[in-house]
Motif scaffolding. Structure first.
Motif, short mmCIF file in Angstrom:
data_model
loop_
_atom_site.label_atom_id
_atom_site.label_comp_id
_atom_site.label_asym_id
_atom_site.label_seq_id
_atom_site.Cartn_x
_atom_site.Cartn_y
_atom_site.Cartn_z
N UNK A 70 0.82 -1.22 0.00
CA UNK A 70 0.00 0.00 0.00
C UNK A 70 0.85 1.27 0.00
N UNK A 71 2.17 1.12 -0.23
CA UNK A 71 3.03 2.30 -0.20
C UNK A 71 3.02 2.96 -1.58
N UNK A 72 2.49 4.17 -1.69
CA UNK A 72 2.41 4.82 -3.00
C UNK A 72 3.81 5.12 -3.56
N UNK A 73 4.01 4.83 -4.81
CA UNK A 73 5.26 5.18 -5.49
C UNK A 73 6.42 4.23 -5.23
N UNK A 74 6.16 3.10 -4.55
CA UNK A 74 7.26 2.17 -4.28
C UNK A 74 7.70 1.49 -5.58
N UNK A 75 9.02 1.35 -5.76
CA UNK A 75 9.53 0.66 -6.95
C UNK A 75 9.38 -0.84 -6.82
N UNK A 76 9.35 -1.31 -5.56
CA UNK A 76 9.32 -2.75 -5.35
C UNK A 76 8.90 -3.01 -3.91
N UNK A 77 8.28 -4.15 -3.64
CA UNK A 77 8.04 -4.52 -2.24
C UNK A 77 8.82 -5.78 -1.92
N UNK A 78 9.39 -5.79 -0.73
CA UNK A 78 10.20 -6.92 -0.27
C UNK A 78 9.71 -7.26 1.14
N UNK A 79 9.70 -8.53 1.50
CA UNK A 79 9.14 -8.89 2.81
C UNK A 79 10.01 -8.34 3.94
N UNK A 80 9.37 -8.16 5.08
CA UNK A 80 10.08 -7.66 6.26
C UNK A 80 11.14 -8.64 6.74
N UNK A 81 10.97 -9.91 6.39
CA UNK A 81 11.96 -10.92 6.84
C UNK A 81 13.31 -10.63 6.17
N UNK A 82 13.30 -10.46 4.87
CA UNK A 82 14.53 -10.14 4.14
C UNK A 82 15.08 -8.78 4.61
N UNK A 83 14.19 -7.81 4.79
CA UNK A 83 14.66 -6.46 5.15
C UNK A 83 15.23 -6.39 6.56
N UNK A 84 14.61 -7.08 7.51
CA UNK A 84 15.17 -7.07 8.87
C UNK A 84 16.54 -7.73 8.90
N UNK A 85 16.71 -8.78 8.09
CA UNK A 85 18.03 -9.43 8.04
C UNK A 85 19.08 -8.47 7.49
N UNK A 86 18.76 -7.77 6.41
CA UNK A 86 19.70 -6.82 5.81
C UNK A 86 19.99 -5.66 6.77
N UNK A 87 18.91 -5.15 7.38
CA UNK A 87 19.05 -4.02 8.30
C UNK A 87 19.87 -4.40 9.52
N UNK A 88 19.60 -5.57 10.07
CA UNK A 88 20.33 -6.03 11.25
C UNK A 88 21.81 -6.22 10.92
N UNK A 89 22.09 -6.73 9.73
CA UNK A 89 23.48 -6.92 9.31
C UNK A 89 24.19 -5.58 9.18
N UNK A 90 23.47 -4.58 8.73
CA UNK A 90 24.05 -3.23 8.63
C UNK A 90 24.36 -2.70 10.04
#
Lengths: 256, 372
Positions: free
Chosen positions: A69-89
């Motif tokens: 539901x995010x207007x203008x998003x280029x892509x949606x990715x699940x929070x599981x993948x994103x939390x892993x990437x964010x936590x690694x950062x």
């Protein structure tokens, strides 16, 4: 190059902006019922903080429960993948991420490169989530933000035998009726939610460093009792609640 | 015409076909061991009774809350009167739930005659074949009692040949599974259980005559390739979710999936023995045991043969046999380093959480592919 990650969860919407020099800006707001409007507001807030306009954001990746539901998003990715990437950062040595949000909780096994190796997720039940704490705070007339401190201040804990939100609330009422001090009940509630999450996370291989992310990471009582139940130290980074948005912004940078 | 639209046209044709007045009486059936050929040879069209999202609550008065949706919904539909046009209901006794359902059916639905038989648990043993042949012979007699006509050997051989053709066509569909979106693939497979075999064969044969080369942008080679494991084809929500997550199903180990169509019956000799031999040669469902045909070994070979990136276990809530089976299969996959995901389907599953799980799994498989 500027990229943005927007994480629209059940309770809050978060945004993070990355530039070539690293994390530039973050924002957190209450999501309310209108996810699209919340996404626009949090995007606006983060851009103002970074001093950028929307045209300068090269890519925007949406994540979380309201990701579509995010207007203008280029892509949606699940929070599981994103939390892993964010936590690694936030900590490159992280190997296990426990994300406890408003409506669900997840355990993620993370590789050395921030990739997801395995994951588990709670079922429909809200018992191992922020919602459980909300219901309990309401039943005990306690401030949600103060719940963790109260739990840690208790000299002992009562046993909350059921981790079902509905049944646990009736157990709390019973304890109150017998005159059990409020802090001891709150400590018992924290132990119950930690036990529930630890059981779920036990289905993946728990390895150090263990990081707690999501809105519930702000609660020191949950982090402390998770350490106890897991037998591993639990890291709570400064941007724990923003791990999903940060991860989404990083995914946006990697996208060809 | 592109394959996807051709398949949708076919499905619509099959729907039309089902809605037409069928001159042949219909027998409903449940479980993956009912010999459809025997009923077809007796003049019936066998139709699998798939569960529906509606729950009128009739079955709840008779069944415990932990009854699976597949059995519960069939009983609910029958008690609600939706299956009154059936000439009978066929069951192979497989799990405890179906065993219990036979008694309930006979007591509460006397107007829909129940035709059931015992499928042996051990598929290879000194008395297995003899026992199954006796059960099928007894079933044949009860069909005769129902129709007043014997099921002749020649008619049975013809039905076996017809269903062999049906199975061969479904196998050809599966051979192209990676080019077909999961809702279309399983729409076609489900239709094989709900359409008169000759009509199905005619339509599918026409479909397969068309070239199946997808345009470049629709090819699915780059998408995560998974093998699907589970009880039946009950919940179409799962297939929509797989498509939304851009996952490509390259094979399955569903009770009513590839395994069901993998083995043909002999078209000569004793036709009843042909039925028995076919049922015994099928890869076992989790309620059956065969010392040499283990499901875990089959799953591993399927993963290798189809070059699958991972496995999705779609377990129907309260289906205990598949629950027990999952552990052994998951361990075998872990040892082989094959990623897998377990999702649990309920009556009319909600797509939201299911989609997050499947999408996250697809992203994980995608990452692995990129790294290797």
């Amino acid at each position: 190059m500027y990229t943005m990650g927007v994480d629209v969860g059940a309770i809050t919407a978060k945004a993070a902006i990355f530039g070539d020099e690293g994390l530039l800006a973050t924002a957190v707001i209450l999501a309310g019922y209108d996810r699209a409007s919340a996404a626009l507001r949090v995007i606006d807030q983060a851009m103002k903080q970074a001093g950028l306009t929307r045209e300068r954001i090269v890519r925007l990746v949406a994540t979380g429960y309201g990701r579509v539901q995010v207007p203008g998003a280029d892509r949606s990715v699940t929070e599981i993948t994103c939390h892993a990437r964010g936590a690694h950062y936030l900590c490159p040595d992280v190997r296990t991420v426990i994300d406890v949000g408003g409506q669900d909780s997840k355990g993620i096994s993370v590789g050395a490169n921030g990739r997801v190796l395995d994951f588990v997720m709670n079922d429909k039940c809200a018992a191992g989530t922020g919602r459980f704490l909300e219901v309990m705070a309401h039943a005990l007339e306690a401030d949600l933000a103060d719940l963790g401190r109260l739990a840690l201040s208790a000299p002992k804990r009562v046993k909350i035998s059921s981790t079902c939100t509905v049944f646990a609330e009736s157990e709390v009422v019973t304890h109150l009726a017998t005159g059990t001090p409020r802090a001891e009940i709150i400590a018992g509630i924290h132990e119950a939610i930690a036990a529930r999450i630890a059981t779920m996370v036990g289905r993946i291989s728990v390895q150090d460093v263990v990081m707690l992310t999501g809105g519930v990471a702000h609660n020191p009582g949950v982090a402390a009792m998770l350490e106890e139940k897991l037998g591993h130290p639990v890291l709570v980074p400064e941007h724990a609640q923003l791990a999903g948005a940060i991860g989404a912004a990083l995914v946006a940078r990697q996208q060809p | 015409m592109q394959p996807a639209s051709a398949i949708r046209n076919l499905q619509s044709a099959i729907r039309d076909l089902r809605s037409q007045d069928n001159p042949r009486p219909v027998i409903g059936f449940l479980t993956a061991y009912v010999p459809q050929e025997l009923f077809h040879a007796a003049g019936f069209d066998p139709v699998f009774i798939f569960p529906t999202p509606e729950d009128r609550g009739y079955a709840r008065a008779h069944l415990p809350g932990f009854t699976c949706w597949i059995a519960g919904s069939a009983f609910d539909q029958a008690l609600a009167g939706d299956l009154d046009n059936l000439s009978g209901m066929a069951l192979a006794k497989t799990c405890d739930t179906v065993q219990g359902l036979t008694d309930l059916w006979q007591r509460n639905l006397p107007h829909i005659p129940l035709l059931h038989f015992g499928m042996p648990t051990r598929l290879e043993g000194p008395s297995t074949r003899r026992y199954l042949l006796a059960e099928l012979q007894s079933l044949r007699q009860r069909i005769r009692a129902l129709t007043g006509q014997p099921v002749r050997d020649e008619a049975l051989r013809e039905s076996i040949a017809l269903y062999n053709r049906n199975r061969a066509l479904v196998r050809r569909i599966y051979a192209r599974a990676s080019d077909i979106a999961p809702p279309d693939l399983y729409g076609l497979v489900r239709a094989a259980f709900q359409t008169p075999p000759q009509a199905y064969n005619d339509h599918i044969a026409q479909l397969l005559e068309r070239p199946f080369v997808l345009p470049e942008e629709e090819r699915q080679e780059a998408r995560p390739r998974v093998v699907l494991v589970g009880p039946a084809l009950a919940d179409p929500v799962l297939f929509d979710v797989l498509a939304q997550a851009d996952v490509c199903v390259v094979g399955d180990l569903l009770d009513l999936g590839e395994r069901y169509f993998a083995v043909d019956g002999a078209e000569s000799g004793d036709p009843l023995a042909s039925l028995a031999d076919r049922l015994l040669a099928l890869l076992p469902t989790p309620t059956k045991y065969h010392p040499h045909h283990t499901r875990a070994a089959h799953l591993l070979s399927l993963v290798t043969e189809r070059n699958a990136d991972g496995v999705v276990f779609a377990r129907q809530k309260f289906c205990e046999p598949h629950g027990f089976d999952y552990v052994q299969q998951a361990q075998a996959l872990d040892r082989a380093g094959v990623p897998h995901l377990l999702v649990e389907l309920e009556q009319a599953s909600q797509a939201g959480q299911l989609l997050t799980r499947v999408e996250a799994f697809a992203e994980m498989l995608d990452d692995r592919k990129r790294l290797t």
